[in-house]
Structure formats: structure tokens, C-alpha cells
Motif scaffolding. Structure first.
Motif, mmCIF file in Angstrom:
data_model
loop_
_atom_site.group_PDB
_atom_site.id
_atom_site.type_symbol
_atom_site.label_atom_id
_atom_site.label_comp_id
_atom_site.label_asym_id
_atom_site.label_seq_id
_atom_site.Cartn_x
_atom_site.Cartn_y
_atom_site.Cartn_z
ATOM 1 N N GLY A 111 -8.765 -8.550 6.735
ATOM 2 C CA GLY A 111 -8.120 -7.493 7.900
ATOM 3 C C GLY A 111 -8.311 -7.911 9.099
ATOM 4 N N ILE A 112 -9.313 -8.769 9.635
ATOM 5 C CA ILE A 112 -9.302 -9.156 10.883
ATOM 6 C C ILE A 112 -8.030 -10.472 11.340
ATOM 7 C CG2 ILE A 112 -10.750 -10.532 12.667
ATOM 8 C CD1 ILE A 112 -11.343 -7.693 12.064
ATOM 9 N N THR A 148 -3.824 -0.733 9.713
ATOM 10 C CA THR A 148 -4.042 0.568 9.747
ATOM 11 C C THR A 148 -3.803 1.354 8.491
ATOM 12 O OG1 THR A 148 -3.861 0.817 11.932
ATOM 13 C CG2 THR A 148 -4.109 2.927 10.802
ATOM 14 N N THR A 149 -2.620 0.808 7.856
ATOM 15 C CA THR A 149 -2.054 1.715 6.715
ATOM 16 C C THR A 149 -2.815 1.032 5.250
ATOM 17 O OG1 THR A 149 -0.120 2.047 7.782
ATOM 18 C CG2 THR A 149 -0.215 2.250 5.546
ATOM 19 N N GLY A 150 -3.239 -0.228 5.455
ATOM 20 C CA GLY A 150 -3.537 -1.022 4.291
ATOM 21 C C GLY A 150 -5.031 -0.711 3.991
ATOM 22 N N ILE A 151 -6.019 0.168 4.648
ATOM 23 C CA ILE A 151 -7.120 0.220 4.202
ATOM 24 C C ILE A 151 -7.539 1.913 4.213
ATOM 25 C CG2 ILE A 151 -8.145 0.137 6.879
ATOM 26 C CD1 ILE A 151 -10.700 -1.091 5.332
ATOM 27 N N TYR A 152 -8.072 2.429 3.127
ATOM 28 C CA TYR A 152 -8.289 3.624 2.879
ATOM 29 C C TYR A 152 -9.470 4.041 3.660
ATOM 30 C CZ TYR A 152 -10.109 1.073 -0.986
ATOM 31 O OH TYR A 152 -10.792 0.054 -1.758
ATOM 32 N N ASN A 153 -9.657 5.316 3.777
ATOM 33 C CA ASN A 153 -10.823 5.933 4.366
ATOM 34 C C ASN A 153 -12.148 5.912 3.098
ATOM 35 O OD1 ASN A 153 -13.193 7.894 5.206
ATOM 36 N ND2 ASN A 153 -11.704 8.660 6.626
ATOM 37 N N PHE A 193 -12.443 -5.291 -2.934
ATOM 38 C CA PHE A 193 -11.741 -6.061 -2.189
ATOM 39 C C PHE A 193 -10.276 -6.187 -2.508
ATOM 40 C CE2 PHE A 193 -10.077 -10.487 -1.435
ATOM 41 C CZ PHE A 193 -10.677 -10.967 -0.212
ATOM 42 N N VAL A 194 -9.955 -6.241 -3.736
ATOM 43 C CA VAL A 194 -8.503 -6.494 -4.329
ATOM 44 C C VAL A 194 -7.669 -5.388 -3.777
ATOM 45 C CG1 VAL A 194 -7.005 -6.329 -6.161
ATOM 46 C CG2 VAL A 194 -9.154 -7.865 -6.107
ATOM 47 N N THR A 195 -8.029 -4.036 -3.981
ATOM 48 C CA THR A 195 -7.309 -3.044 -3.427
ATOM 49 C C THR A 195 -6.890 -3.000 -2.150
ATOM 50 O OG1 THR A 195 -9.387 -1.431 -3.362
ATOM 51 C CG2 THR A 195 -7.999 -1.361 -5.288
ATOM 52 N N VAL A 196 -8.051 -3.499 -1.224
ATOM 53 C CA VAL A 196 -7.703 -3.416 0.107
ATOM 54 C C VAL A 196 -6.728 -4.429 0.637
ATOM 55 C CG1 VAL A 196 -8.734 -3.696 2.478
ATOM 56 C CG2 VAL A 196 -10.008 -2.067 1.005
ATOM 57 N N ASN A 210 -17.729 -0.582 -1.989
ATOM 58 C CA ASN A 210 -17.402 -0.448 -0.724
ATOM 59 C C ASN A 210 -17.898 -1.807 -0.202
ATOM 60 O OD1 ASN A 210 -16.281 2.025 -0.884
ATOM 61 N ND2 ASN A 210 -17.738 2.912 0.412
ATOM 62 N N LEU A 211 -19.104 -2.504 -0.656
ATOM 63 C CA LEU A 211 -19.181 -3.826 -0.019
ATOM 64 C C LEU A 211 -17.935 -4.892 -0.213
ATOM 65 C CD1 LEU A 211 -21.383 -5.657 0.842
ATOM 66 C CD2 LEU A 211 -21.909 -6.116 -1.421
ATOM 67 N N GLY A 212 -17.193 -4.780 -1.042
ATOM 68 C CA GLY A 212 -16.140 -5.342 -1.534
ATOM 69 C C GLY A 212 -14.928 -4.865 -0.468
ATOM 70 N N VAL A 213 -14.953 -3.699 0.014
ATOM 71 C CA VAL A 213 -13.845 -3.258 1.017
ATOM 72 C C VAL A 213 -14.406 -3.814 2.357
ATOM 73 C CG1 VAL A 213 -13.193 -1.261 2.227
ATOM 74 C CG2 VAL A 213 -13.426 -0.970 -0.246
#
Length: 324
Positions: free
Chosen positions: A154-155, A113-118, A82-85, A143-146
Motif C-alpha cells: 500500500g505504501i 483508497t479503493t483497494g483496501i476494505y474496512n 494479505f492476498v485480498t488487499v 488482519n495481521l496480513g492486511v
């Protein structure tokens, strides 16, 4: 005394782990072009991947995973995700005007788009091939936190409002699989699951990532015409600089200094090296962003990521180590 391996010899195995993923993307691009995978099939294929194949992959990875016996992995992994995103969204939103994305729609799309990694399609194969199943299990918890950050913060970023609805998207097939798999794992009930069922789940799960990457390549083919414009050079350059150069430094520092098990350090390191995620191009269209701009950012960070992913992985492993 045996000679110390050269930097090239250390780099090549990492490059070899990444390159096949991009080959599969090219395959997806090609089969779209020749009509084997039609746009009409995308929605059905995506539902199968998200609601069936990915949950099977999660269950197969979580059940019996020894890395999940470490409380630090279970508690800190989703927080780190969560924090990194969230930090990525924040940094990119305020940096957007520096790269010619000052208009509201362009700024929101740039940041989203840039703020979230694959965090899945490219990260998981690297976790599996380079670090093994224990790190892969922690990756799903992370990835649950992501996902929470994506569907809430993000929304809000891409829509420009405080509109709700994001929480409903968190209740998805993968999230349910994490909860079910975690319950079976921590109660020990997974030992009573018949072998034939475990085998079926495994066989379904291993198809999730290849199909997802093929669909990504097909999506790239759909938006190839958007790449001909030269009006978005500066924002695209800025996205590459932030996603592949600046944000990895923050995440690598977190992997070094966060008091957590080695598996979570490796997960954060993998995610630090990732290009932009694929999902923003779909959500940008739905929430009033600019899908063409999102596509350019995703494609160019993915292409340049072929070079930067091995670099960040190599540097990170030198700093945090690869042992358990």
C-alpha cells in the motif's frame, strides 16, 4: 410445514447489525460540529485506541478462543488478508484510468483508497454480533496480513516509489497484542492470568470500536466541505463499483473455494462486504496523495455500504453456510 422465511426477513437482521455502526458515525459527526470533540484531541485519542484499547480487545478475543486450535485458521488467515488487499490494489490501480483517475496522484489515491476494505471498525462489530467470538479471533489473525499488505504494498502504491519504512509500522500495539495473545493461548499460560486482570482487559477492550467509529465520524465532519465538488463524480462512482460490486465477487469466490475452516470463510465473507477502509485519508496526506479524493471515496462507499453489506452477507451465507 413451517413457511420458509422471506428474503426480507433474512435481510433485516443483517441490516440491523450494520445500521448502528452508521448511527455512531453520525454521532461522531455531530459532536465534532458542536465542539465536544476537537481536532486537537484526535491524535491523543487515536494513540489511546491503537496502543491501549485495541490491544486489550485483541487479547480479550484471542485468549481461550477455540477457533484458534484449527491450524487452517492460524496459517491461512494472514495469507488471505494479505492476498485480498494486494489484489485489490492491483485491480484498482489498473482500473483507475477507466474512471477518470489517470493522472499519477489521482491514480495512486484511487487505488490506495479503493483497494483496501474496512477491516476493523465495521468488520469487527459484524463478526461479534453475527458470528461470535471464535470468528472475531480469526478476524484479528487475518488482519495481521492486511496490515502487512497496507504498510508494504500500500505504501508503495500511494507514494509511487519503493520507499521503505512501512515495515516499522507493522510493529504496533495490535501486532504485539496478537503475538503476546497467541503465545499465551497456545502455551496455555492464559489460564494463569488473574481474573481481575482479564476483567480489566475486557472492560478496556469493549470501548475500542465505539471510540474508533466516533473518531471516524468526526473526521468525516472535518472534510464535509470537500464533498461539494462535482469534479470527482466518475472516480467516486468507479470506486463504489469496484469496492462494493467487483472485488466482493473475487473474495466471495475465495471464501467458497479456499480449503479452510468455517470461521475463516466467514471472515473473508465479512471483509468482502466491507466498504473502503478509513485510514487512507490520513496516509494519503502524509505520502503525497489527495486526501479530499480519498475522503469522498470512503464516505460514499460507506454510505452505499449500508445497503450492500447486508446483500453480500446474505448471499455469502447462502453459498457457504453459517454452521461450524
Amino acid at each position: 410445514m413451517a413457511p420458509r422465511p422471506s428474503h426480507v426477513s433474512e435481510y433485516l437482521p443483517l441490516l440491523a447489525a450494520v445500521a448502528p455502526l452508521f448511527i455512531i458515525i453520525i454521532v461522531g459527526w455531530f459532536i465534532r460540529r458542536i465542539g465536544w470533540l476537537t481536532e486537537e484531541a484526535d491524535a491523543s485519542l487515536l494513540r489511546v485506541i491503537v496502543n491501549l484499547l485495541t490491544p486489550c480487545l485483541i487479547l480479550d478475543t484471542i485468549l481461550g478462543n477455540r477457533a484458534l486450535e484449527k491450524i487452517g485458521n492460524v496459517l491461512l488467515a494472514p495469507v488471505a488478508g494479505f492476498v485480498t488487499v494486494a489484489v485489490g490494489y492491483f485491480v484498482c490501480y489498473f482500473a483507475a484510468p477507466l474512471f477518470g483517475a489517470g493522472e499519477s496522484r489521482q491514480r495512486r489515491t484511487f487505488a490506495f483508497t479503493t483497494g483496501i476494505y474496512n477491516y476493523g471498525y465495521i468488520a469487527l462489530p459484524i463478526a461479534q454480533t453475527r458470528f461470535g467470538s471464535e470468528t472475531s479471533g480469526v478476524l484479528f489473525i487475518h488482519n495481521l496480513g492486511v496490515e502487512i499488505a497496507l504498510w508494504t504494498v500500500g505504501i508503495m502504491v500511494i507514494s509511487g516509489t519503493r520507499s521503505g519504512g512501512g515495515w516499522r509500522r507493522i510493529v504496533s500495539g495490535p501486532a504485539i497484542a496478537i503475538l503476546v495473545g497467541g503465545t499465551l493461548h497456545f502455551t496455555g499460560a492464559y489460564a494463569y492470568v488473574p481474573t481481575v486482570v482479564r476483567t480489566a482487559v475486557h472492560n478496556l477492550g469493549v470501548t475500542a470500536i465505539p471510540l474508533g467509529i466516533i473518531l471516524t465520524g468526526a473526521t468525516f465532519a472535518d472534510h464535509a466541505r470537500d464533498l461539494s465538488s462535482t469534479s470527482r463524480v466518475l472516480p467516486t462512482f468507479g470506486a463504489c463499483l469496484l469496492r462494493l460490486g467487483v472485488l466482493p465477487v473475487f473474495m466471495l469466490a475465495l471464501a467458497i473455494w479456499l480449503p479452510c475452516p468455517i470461521e475463516l470463510r466467514h471472515v473473508i465473507l465479512i471483509q468482502a462486504a466491507m466498504p473502503c477502509g478509513m485510514i487512507p485519508v490520513i496516509l494519503a496526506k502524509h505520502y503525497g496523495g489527495d486526501p479530499a479524493a480519498a475522503m469522498r471515496i470512503i464516505l460514499f462507499t460507506s454510505v452505499f455500504g449500508l445497503l450492500t453489506i447486508p446483500f453480500w452477507l446474505q448471499l455469502g451465507l447462502q453459498l457457504i453456510g453459517s454452521g461450524h
